[in-house]
Design an enzyme around this catalytic site. Structure first.
Site, PDB file in Angstrom:
ATOM      1  CB  SER A 129      -0.950   0.024   1.203  1.00 33.55           C
ATOM      2  OG  SER A 129      -0.252   0.327   2.386  1.00 33.55           O
ATOM      3  CE  LYS A 168      -2.352   2.041   4.747  1.00 30.87           C
ATOM      4  NZ  LYS A 168      -1.671   0.838   5.254  1.00 30.87           N
TER       5      LYS A 168
END
Length: 210
Positions: A129, A168
């Site tokens: 991701s 993230k």
């Protein structure tokens, strides 16, 4: 001591170099890939090295230990330090934290001069991701735990309610919310109440094995 074959000497040298570089033992598959041999051949060599009392191992992954090898800490270069490699962190959908010590990673002592060594750790990335920021599956991220709040856009390791951990980009939002943004259009942005997110640290370096 029984005489070692040339291949057995080479495998021992590879294992020792891998331990020094990665802070953990190689897998059977990594040994096989390095020497371009079958895993069954690697197993045969490892069994022979066990019989010759050069190493020990169990059925667990990365369990190889060199019997005649000095303690790793005696080999830490000046100006460097060892930090724990604590399992994996998901760069994808949040996954449960793996809070076990997988090995150690050697870093420069000047990498985070304002952060105590005990507040530094490493995690192995799982998932894709964050690929558009150059973070890929299998990479190792070096993380610093500090009292300073992350800035907008910092890459962080976040602990979510329920014990899930993810890596993230951090973006504070209005109304007490936090956005955890992936760097891959195949993954959705995650927005949580700030009370449900605990920032475990900020990513300060990336390691990749080529």
């Amino acid at each position: 001591m029984k005489t070692l074959t040339e291949k057995q000497k080479n495998i021992l040298e590879f294992i020792e170099e891998f331990l020094d570089r990665e802070g953990m033992a190689p897998t059977v598959y990594e040994i096989a890939a390095h020497f371009d041999i079958k895993t069954s051949t690697v197993f045969a060599h490892l069994r022979a090295l066990q019989r010759k009392k050069q190493l020990s191992r169990s059925s667990k992954a990365r369990s190889i230990s060199l019997i005649n090898r000095p303690n790793n800490r005696n080999k830490v270069p000046q100006g460097a330090l060892l930090i724990p490699l604590l399992g994996r962190v998901n760069a994808g959908a949040p996954a449960e934290s793996l809070e076990y010590k997988e090995g150690e990673v050697c870093i420069s002592s000047t990498l985070a001069p304002d952060c105590p060594p005990e507040n530094l750790f490493a995690l192995r990335v799982q998932g894709e991701s964050m690929r558009d920021l150059g973070i890929y599956e299998g990479d190792i991220v070096i993380v610093a735990q500090t009292a300073v709040k992350p800035r907008s856009g910092d890459i962080v390791v976040a602990l979510l309610q329920g014990g899930e951990v993810t890596v993230k980009s951090f973006f504070p939002k209005t109304q007490g919310r936090i956005e955890l943004r992936p760097a891959n259009p195949e993954y959705n942005v995650q927005i949580y109440p700030a009370s449900e997110v605990s920032i475990q640290g900020r990513v300060i370096e990336l390691r990749r094995k080529y």
